[in-house]
Scaffold this motif. Structure first.
Motif, PDB file in Angstrom:
ATOM      1  N   LEU A 279       0.822  -1.206   0.000  1.00 40.94           N
ATOM      2  CA  LEU A 279       0.000   0.000   0.000  1.00 40.94           C
ATOM      3  C   LEU A 279       0.861   1.262   0.000  1.00 40.94           C
ATOM      4  N   ALA A 280       2.082   1.166   0.528  1.00 40.42           N
ATOM      5  CA  ALA A 280       2.977   2.321   0.568  1.00 40.42           C
ATOM      6  C   ALA A 280       3.294   2.842  -0.819  1.00 40.42           C
ATOM      7  N   ARG A 281       3.113   2.015  -1.839  1.00 40.11           N
ATOM      8  CA  ARG A 281       3.384   2.426  -3.222  1.00 40.11           C
ATOM      9  C   ARG A 281       2.110   2.772  -3.975  1.00 40.11           C
ATOM     10  N   SER A 282       1.030   2.997  -3.245  1.00 41.05           N
ATOM     11  CA  SER A 282      -0.254   3.279  -3.876  1.00 41.05           C
ATOM     12  C   SER A 282      -0.898   4.508  -3.248  1.00 41.05           C
ATOM     13  N   ARG A 283      -2.063   4.879  -3.738  1.00 40.97           N
ATOM     14  CA  ARG A 283      -2.824   5.988  -3.174  1.00 40.97           C
ATOM     15  C   ARG A 283      -3.340   5.660  -1.777  1.00 40.97           C
ATOM     16  N   SER A 284      -3.358   4.382  -1.426  1.00 39.77           N
ATOM     17  CA  SER A 284      -3.922   3.942  -0.136  1.00 39.77           C
ATOM     18  C   SER A 284      -2.855   3.790   0.939  1.00 39.77           C
ATOM     19  N   PHE A 285      -1.802   4.583   0.863  1.00 39.97           N
ATOM     20  CA  PHE A 285      -0.677   4.442   1.796  1.00 39.97           C
ATOM     21  C   PHE A 285      -0.995   4.928   3.204  1.00 39.97           C
ATOM     22  N   ASP A 286      -1.976   5.845   3.348  1.00 36.88           N
ATOM     23  CA  ASP A 286      -2.172   6.546   4.618  1.00 36.88           C
ATOM     24  C   ASP A 286      -3.057   5.735   5.560  1.00 36.88           C
ATOM     25  N   THR A 287      -2.503   4.653   6.094  1.00 34.86           N
ATOM     26  CA  THR A 287      -3.251   3.755   6.978  1.00 34.86           C
ATOM     27  C   THR A 287      -3.264   4.335   8.392  1.00 34.86           C
ATOM     28  N   GLU A 288      -4.450   4.625   8.912  1.00 26.05           N
ATOM     29  CA  GLU A 288      -4.572   5.413  10.139  1.00 26.05           C
ATOM     30  C   GLU A 288      -5.228   4.707  11.310  1.00 26.05           C
ATOM     31  N   SER A 289      -5.969   3.649  11.082  1.00 25.57           N
ATOM     32  CA  SER A 289      -6.694   3.033  12.201  1.00 25.57           C
ATOM     33  C   SER A 289      -6.701   1.522  12.040  1.00 25.57           C
ATOM     34  N   LEU A 290      -6.748   0.821  13.186  1.00 27.21           N
ATOM     35  CA  LEU A 290      -6.616  -0.634  13.194  1.00 27.21           C
ATOM     36  C   LEU A 290      -7.495  -1.258  14.259  1.00 27.21           C
ATOM     37  N   ALA A 291      -8.140  -2.348  13.896  1.00 22.09           N
ATOM     38  CA  ALA A 291      -8.845  -3.203  14.863  1.00 22.09           C
ATOM     39  C   ALA A 291      -8.694  -4.641  14.393  1.00 22.09           C
ATOM     40  N   ILE A 292      -8.543  -5.570  15.323  1.00 27.77           N
ATOM     41  CA  ILE A 292      -8.465  -6.987  14.990  1.00 27.77           C
ATOM     42  C   ILE A 292      -9.468  -7.731  15.855  1.00 27.77           C
ATOM     43  N   ALA A 293     -10.329  -8.493  15.218  1.00 31.06           N
ATOM     44  CA  ALA A 293     -11.346  -9.270  15.941  1.00 31.06           C
ATOM     45  C   ALA A 293     -11.751 -10.459  15.084  1.00 31.06           C
ATOM     46  N   GLY A 294     -11.964 -11.588  15.713  1.00 27.86           N
ATOM     47  CA  GLY A 294     -12.397 -12.767  14.987  1.00 27.86           C
ATOM     48  C   GLY A 294     -11.425 -13.209  13.913  1.00 27.86           C
ATOM     49  N   GLY A 295     -10.135 -12.959  14.129  1.00 28.51           N
ATOM     50  CA  GLY A 295      -9.135 -13.363  13.153  1.00 28.51           C
ATOM     51  C   GLY A 295      -9.028 -12.463  11.949  1.00 28.51           C
ATOM     52  N   VAL A 296      -9.730 -11.330  11.952  1.00 22.24           N
ATOM     53  CA  VAL A 296      -9.715 -10.394  10.833  1.00 22.24           C
ATOM     54  C   VAL A 296      -9.172  -9.054  11.311  1.00 22.24           C
ATOM     55  N   ALA A 297      -8.262  -8.481  10.539  1.00 20.84           N
ATOM     56  CA  ALA A 297      -7.759  -7.136  10.816  1.00 20.84           C
ATOM     57  C   ALA A 297      -8.487  -6.141   9.917  1.00 20.84           C
ATOM     58  N   TYR A 298      -8.940  -5.055  10.515  1.00 19.76           N
ATOM     59  CA  TYR A 298      -9.609  -3.979   9.775  1.00 19.76           C
ATOM     60  C   TYR A 298      -8.737  -2.727   9.855  1.00 19.76           C
ATOM     61  N   VAL A 299      -8.520  -2.101   8.716  1.00 16.72           N
ATOM     62  CA  VAL A 299      -7.664  -0.926   8.640  1.00 16.72           C
ATOM     63  C   VAL A 299      -8.432   0.201   7.943  1.00 16.72           C
ATOM     64  N   GLY A 300      -8.436   1.361   8.582  1.00 13.55           N
ATOM     65  CA  GLY A 300      -9.030   2.546   7.974  1.00 13.55           C
ATOM     66  C   GLY A 300      -7.961   3.341   7.251  1.00 13.55           C
ATOM     67  N   VAL A 301      -8.253   3.764   6.024  1.00 13.97           N
ATOM     68  CA  VAL A 301      -7.301   4.489   5.195  1.00 13.97           C
ATOM     69  C   VAL A 301      -7.802   5.915   4.980  1.00 13.97           C
ATOM     70  N   GLU A 302      -6.960   6.869   5.344  1.00  7.55           N
ATOM     71  CA  GLU A 302      -7.303   8.270   5.142  1.00  7.55           C
ATOM     72  C   GLU A 302      -6.992   8.664   3.702  1.00  7.55           C
ATOM     73  N   ARG A 303      -7.460   9.827   3.289  1.00  7.36           N
ATOM     74  CA  ARG A 303      -7.288  10.388   1.949  1.00  7.36           C
ATOM     75  C   ARG A 303      -8.138   9.658   0.914  1.00  7.36           C
ATOM     76  N   THR A 304      -8.009   8.313   0.826  1.00  8.24           N
ATOM     77  CA  THR A 304      -8.861   7.564  -0.097  1.00  8.24           C
ATOM     78  C   THR A 304     -10.145   7.096   0.580  1.00  8.24           C
ATOM     79  N   HIS A 305     -10.226   7.232   1.895  1.00 13.18           N
ATOM     80  CA  HIS A 305     -11.430   6.944   2.682  1.00 13.18           C
ATOM     81  C   HIS A 305     -11.950   5.525   2.445  1.00 13.18           C
ATOM     82  N   GLU A 306     -11.067   4.571   2.720  1.00 11.12           N
ATOM     83  CA  GLU A 306     -11.401   3.158   2.569  1.00 11.12           C
ATOM     84  C   GLU A 306     -11.359   2.448   3.918  1.00 11.12           C
ATOM     85  N   VAL A 307     -12.052   1.329   3.979  1.00  8.45           N
ATOM     86  CA  VAL A 307     -11.882   0.364   5.058  1.00  8.45           C
ATOM     87  C   VAL A 307     -11.465  -0.944   4.407  1.00  8.45           C
ATOM     88  N   LEU A 308     -10.336  -1.491   4.852  1.00 10.70           N
ATOM     89  CA  LEU A 308      -9.793  -2.716   4.290  1.00 10.70           C
ATOM     90  C   LEU A 308      -9.797  -3.807   5.343  1.00 10.70           C
TER      91      LEU A 308
END
Length: 336
Positions: free
Chosen positions: A124-153
């Motif tokens: 992601l550091a080489r893409s528009r989605s580099f700005d990873t700002e928030s993290l949660a892990i539950a049920g074996g899944v990691a969720y990451v919020g991305v600023e600027r592109t406003h995504e949840v991965l």
């Protein structure tokens, strides 16, 4: 020995496997982290332990010579507090083991970093989605919020760890219209109640100075929007849930060369509904008279039944700022 086409291809494939495995292994690289203890949250009162509603347990000033180390904006600790995962706002994971002594954090061991991978396997550091700002892990899944592109991965953390590839989580159109650098700074998974298992995210600041900011309930097929009140120029930088389902919000006021402030607000879990304006009491507030910096990440775990809050700071890769890891305990009477 007679070689068939299938045998040749299989042989070539077996020769390629070590390189592929090596490429995966190279995504994760060890880092040596030095940890200097913080024994007093308020240096002027070194014996004081209670701050607002919280008890200070201890902290660490973290340093590392690797250029990827720093900028930590999201934090998670395992249910027993032993495992730590953080993300940088330049698209990297940090994993480590937390060593505690006498009920205080003492060191980080087995630390490593790795690029957060996009859907194609490209960092992601080489893409528009580099700005990873928030993290949660539950049920074996990691969720990451991305600023600027406003995504949840989402990432298959239990299956592949730092080598998991991103998969997009659908978000309402209102999220896509957030200010460019004021996106989803806070994310968490509800542990209990009607919304158990649901991802919740809050924007840093979606309006003007003290206007409410946007929050979203990412319930599959039924997403909902809510608002969070903002006060005194503070922005939302992370959230974490208590086992009861109440939501804690980490807030930060920061201006280079002028100062920084931090506070934590508690929101009743029963109030978390679409269409609501959320607000609640503050558990703690601190300024530069205390051992804080640009606090951006927060997690909650249990230590022998005690509720522990852990905070991490984003040093903005600046030599005048610090990476801090702080632990607080929420007393028994405040947990319900």
């Amino acid at each position: 020995m007679r070689l068939s086409r299938r045998g040749v291809l299989a042989g070539l494939g077996s020769l390629a496997l070590p390189r592929a495995a090596q490429a995966v292994e190279q995504n994760r690289f060890p880092v040596a982290i030095e940890a200097r203890p913080i024994t007093a949250f308020e240096p002027r009162s070194p014996d004081r332990r209670r701050f607002g509603a919280l008890q200070f347990r201890g902290g660490l000033v973290l340093s590392c010579g690797h250029p990827r180390f720093g900028g930590f904006s999201g934090l998670w600790r395992s249910s027993d507090g032993r495992d730590l995962v953080a993300i940088t706002d330049r698209g990297y994971w940090l994993t480590a083991k937390v060593v505690s002594r006498n009920g205080r954090p003492a060191a980080l061991e087995d630390a490593a970093m790795a690029a957060i991978l996009g859907a194609s396997g490209r960092p992601l550091a080489r893409s528009r989605s580099f700005d990873t700002e928030s993290l949660a892990i539950a049920g074996g899944v990691a969720y990451v919020g991305v600023e600027r592109t406003h995504e949840v991965l989402r990432f298959d953390w239990a299956g592949k760890g730092v080598d998991a590839r991103a998969r997009a989580v659908p978000v309402p159109s209102e999220v896509r219209r957030l200010p460019r650098n004021r996106g989803l700074e806070a994310i968490g998974v509800v542990p209990a109640g009607p919304l158990a298992g649901t991802v919740v995210a809050v924007a840093e600041r979606s309006g003007r100075e003290d206007e409410p900011t946007l929050g979203v309930i990412l319930k599959p097929g039924r997403p909902g929007l809510f608002e969070v009140a903002r006060h005194d120029g503070y922005d939302i930088t992370d959230l974490a849930f208590l086992p009861s389902g109440d939501m804690l919000l980490l807030e930060r006021w920061y201006k280079p060369w002028r100062g920084v402030g931090m506070r934590i607000r508690r929101i009743a879990g029963r109030d978390l509904k679409a269409g609501t304006l959320l607000d609640g009491p503050y558990l703690i507030e601190a300024n530069l008279g205390y051992e804080i910096d640009n606090m951006e990440g927060m997690s909650v775990h249990l230590d022998q039944g005690r509720t522990i809050l852990t905070l991490i700071s984003d040093d903005n890769f600046s030599f005048i700022q610090r990476t801090l890891l702080l632990e607080f305990e929420l007393p028994d009477g405040m947990q319900s």
